[in-house]
Design a protein around this motif. Structure first.
Motif, PDB file in Angstrom:
ATOM      1  N   HIS A 134      -5.397  -5.096   3.251  1.00 42.11           N
ATOM      2  CA  HIS A 134      -4.749  -5.101   4.320  1.00 42.11           C
ATOM      3  C   HIS A 134      -4.036  -3.852   4.671  1.00 42.11           C
ATOM      4  O   HIS A 134      -3.611  -3.567   5.826  1.00 42.11           O
ATOM      5  N   ALA A 135      -3.728  -3.046   3.639  1.00 44.76           N
ATOM      6  CA  ALA A 135      -3.105  -1.704   3.924  1.00 44.76           C
ATOM      7  C   ALA A 135      -3.449  -0.801   4.922  1.00 44.76           C
ATOM      8  O   ALA A 135      -2.441  -0.307   5.990  1.00 44.76           O
ATOM      9  N   PRO A 136      -4.947  -0.792   5.472  1.00 49.57           N
ATOM     10  CA  PRO A 136      -5.283  -0.018   6.561  1.00 49.57           C
ATOM     11  C   PRO A 136      -4.758  -0.201   7.807  1.00 49.57           C
ATOM     12  O   PRO A 136      -4.820   0.321   8.901  1.00 49.57           O
ATOM     13  N   GLN A 218     -13.970  -0.076   1.156  1.00 48.85           N
ATOM     14  CA  GLN A 218     -13.842   0.278   2.360  1.00 48.85           C
ATOM     15  C   GLN A 218     -12.516   0.551   3.054  1.00 48.85           C
ATOM     16  O   GLN A 218     -12.031   1.449   3.526  1.00 48.85           O
ATOM     17  N   ALA A 219     -11.664  -0.263   2.311  1.00 50.93           N
ATOM     18  CA  ALA A 219     -10.209  -0.228   2.475  1.00 50.93           C
ATOM     19  C   ALA A 219      -9.649   0.946   1.873  1.00 50.93           C
ATOM     20  O   ALA A 219      -8.808   1.480   2.661  1.00 50.93           O
ATOM     21  N   LEU A 220     -10.098   1.246   0.791  1.00 48.11           N
ATOM     22  CA  LEU A 220      -9.480   2.505   0.059  1.00 48.11           C
ATOM     23  C   LEU A 220     -10.024   3.606   0.661  1.00 48.11           C
ATOM     24  O   LEU A 220      -9.284   4.878   0.807  1.00 48.11           O
ATOM     25  N   THR A 221     -11.001   3.886   1.201  1.00 44.65           N
ATOM     26  CA  THR A 221     -11.731   4.870   2.153  1.00 44.65           C
ATOM     27  C   THR A 221     -10.965   5.081   3.378  1.00 44.65           C
ATOM     28  O   THR A 221     -10.640   6.467   3.818  1.00 44.65           O
ATOM     29  N   GLN A 222     -10.306   4.066   4.060  1.00 46.22           N
ATOM     30  CA  GLN A 222      -9.639   4.047   5.223  1.00 46.22           C
ATOM     31  C   GLN A 222      -8.256   4.372   5.126  1.00 46.22           C
ATOM     32  O   GLN A 222      -7.599   5.106   5.768  1.00 46.22           O
ATOM     33  N   PHE A 223      -7.775   3.933   3.828  1.00 45.17           N
ATOM     34  CA  PHE A 223      -6.261   4.114   3.803  1.00 45.17           C
ATOM     35  C   PHE A 223      -5.988   5.494   3.336  1.00 45.17           C
ATOM     36  O   PHE A 223      -6.674   6.128   2.439  1.00 45.17           O
ATOM     37  N   TRP A 251     -17.076   5.589  -4.972  1.00 50.22           N
ATOM     38  CA  TRP A 251     -15.775   5.465  -5.579  1.00 50.22           C
ATOM     39  C   TRP A 251     -15.328   6.826  -6.474  1.00 50.22           C
ATOM     40  O   TRP A 251     -14.138   7.010  -6.156  1.00 50.22           O
ATOM     41  N   ARG A 252     -16.020   7.686  -6.785  1.00 53.66           N
ATOM     42  CA  ARG A 252     -15.692   8.964  -7.377  1.00 53.66           C
ATOM     43  C   ARG A 252     -14.991   9.698  -6.096  1.00 53.66           C
ATOM     44  O   ARG A 252     -14.014  10.402  -6.392  1.00 53.66           O
ATOM     45  N   ALA A 253     -15.525   9.744  -5.097  1.00 55.87           N
ATOM     46  CA  ALA A 253     -15.049  10.348  -3.862  1.00 55.87           C
ATOM     47  C   ALA A 253     -13.703   9.900  -3.597  1.00 55.87           C
ATOM     48  O   ALA A 253     -12.736  10.653  -3.354  1.00 55.87           O
ATOM     49  N   VAL A 254     -13.288   8.721  -3.703  1.00 57.48           N
ATOM     50  CA  VAL A 254     -11.894   8.136  -3.325  1.00 57.48           C
ATOM     51  C   VAL A 254     -11.158   8.610  -4.372  1.00 57.48           C
ATOM     52  O   VAL A 254      -9.925   9.012  -4.127  1.00 57.48           O
ATOM     53  N   THR A 255     -11.371   8.497  -5.618  1.00 59.52           N
ATOM     54  CA  THR A 255     -10.653   8.501  -6.686  1.00 59.52           C
ATOM     55  C   THR A 255     -10.325  10.312  -6.838  1.00 59.52           C
ATOM     56  O   THR A 255      -9.304  10.678  -7.606  1.00 59.52           O
ATOM     57  N   ALA A 256     -11.119  11.081  -6.473  1.00 53.41           N
ATOM     58  CA  ALA A 256     -10.874  12.264  -6.478  1.00 53.41           C
ATOM     59  C   ALA A 256      -9.741  12.923  -5.301  1.00 53.41           C
ATOM     60  O   ALA A 256      -9.467  14.232  -5.469  1.00 53.41           O
TER      61      ALA A 256
END
Length: 292
Positions: A134-136, A218-223, A251-256
């Protein structure tokens, strides 16, 4: 702005009733929430998103205790029952359909606390996944606190079982002693291992449209806000999540990213059942929220 010492405030508990933002036939169903309101509320608040068969108190009263502790430090906190859960009206629904309920709770939160300018969504298990998805959609959500987010898939479960159950068993002296003594049914154990391995292969090959991990990624990439991820040390779901973070480039790109923070609580189970584990979660959240 970081504060070295936080002066605790008196907190009022206010019961709220409000509607979901849903447009379906149950849009008029009322939800129930409890607002923990400090005497001088900060412009940043925390909305606790429940998940699974939980209501606003949380397992072992974790949500109640966390809300009180954060509110005493000046952060208004709203925890609520999704439609069909606890004291809220309507029929139960899965985490994928909770977006309108979260939107309704956010509307009530900003209405009840006029000084509020931004909100952090806090969630455990599928509540964490629902919060992230929901966050984005709402620019007022500045951050996420995610505990053991739900990423379950057949492939992930099979991999985690192989890695964290079967392989460690082969390294245990007790297993080999039982095997030598005849107390382990080798044929049944091998058959079980073959089934898990086959499930891994089949699940990887199959298209898992219902798996939550792609939607969460997808959500974490957008947020673009801040994210605090807290994983338990003794939980299969947390291990599935950790395997994704370690084994997938996306996933590693998001967490980095700079706004990502990750914490680990040794020995904790999925719902942080002990007072010590819940206390550690509380301290992690409070320190992180105070640091920016």
């Amino acid at each position: 702005m970081k504060r070295d010492k936080v002066e605790l405030q008196p907190v009022r508990q206010l019961a709220l009733r409000f509607r979901s933002a849903a447009k379906d036939h149950e849009a008029q169903a009322r939800m129930v929430g409890i607002l923990s309101l400090p005497a001088v509320p900060a412009p940043r608040g925390v909305l606790i998103v429940t998940g699974g068969p939980q209501y606003r108190a949380g397992s072992h009263r974790q949500f109640t205790l966390l809300a009180g502790a954060l509110a005493a430090q000046g952060l208004p906190v709203l925890r609520f029952d999704l439609r069909g859960m606890g004291d809220s009206e309507g029929a139960p629904r899965g985490y994928r359909a909770t977006g309108p309920d979260i939107a309704g709770a956010l509307a009530q939160f900003f209405d009840a606390v006029p000084s509020l300018r931004e909100v952090v969504l806090w969630g455990l298990c599928d509540g964490a996944t629902a919060a992230a998805c929901h966050a984005p959609r709402d620019a007022r959500i500045s951050a996420l606190i995610l505990l053991n987010p739900w990423v379950r898939s057949s492939a992930g479960l099979a991999r985690a079982t192989l890695l964290h159950y079967y392989l460690p068993r082969l390294l245990q002296g007790g297993f080999w002693r039982k095997l030598a003594g005849g107390s382990v049914q080798l044929g049944a154990s091998l058959a079980s291992l073959r089934q898990v391995a086959a499930a891994t292969r089949n699940a990887v090959a199959a298209a898992e449209d219902e798996a939550p991990a792609p939607a969460l990624l997808q959500a974490l990439t957008q947020f673009q806000g801040k994210v605090l991820l807290i994983l338990s040390g003794d939980d299969l779901g947390a291990r599935e999540c950790r395997a994704l973070l370690d084994g997938d480039a996306a996933w590693r790109a998001v967490t980095a990213r700079a706004q990502w923070t990750q914490a680990h609580i040794d020995g904790a189970n999925h719902t942080f059942a002990s007072a010590a584990w819940r206390g550690e979660v509380e301290q992690l959240c409070a320190r992180w929220l105070q640091a920016w």
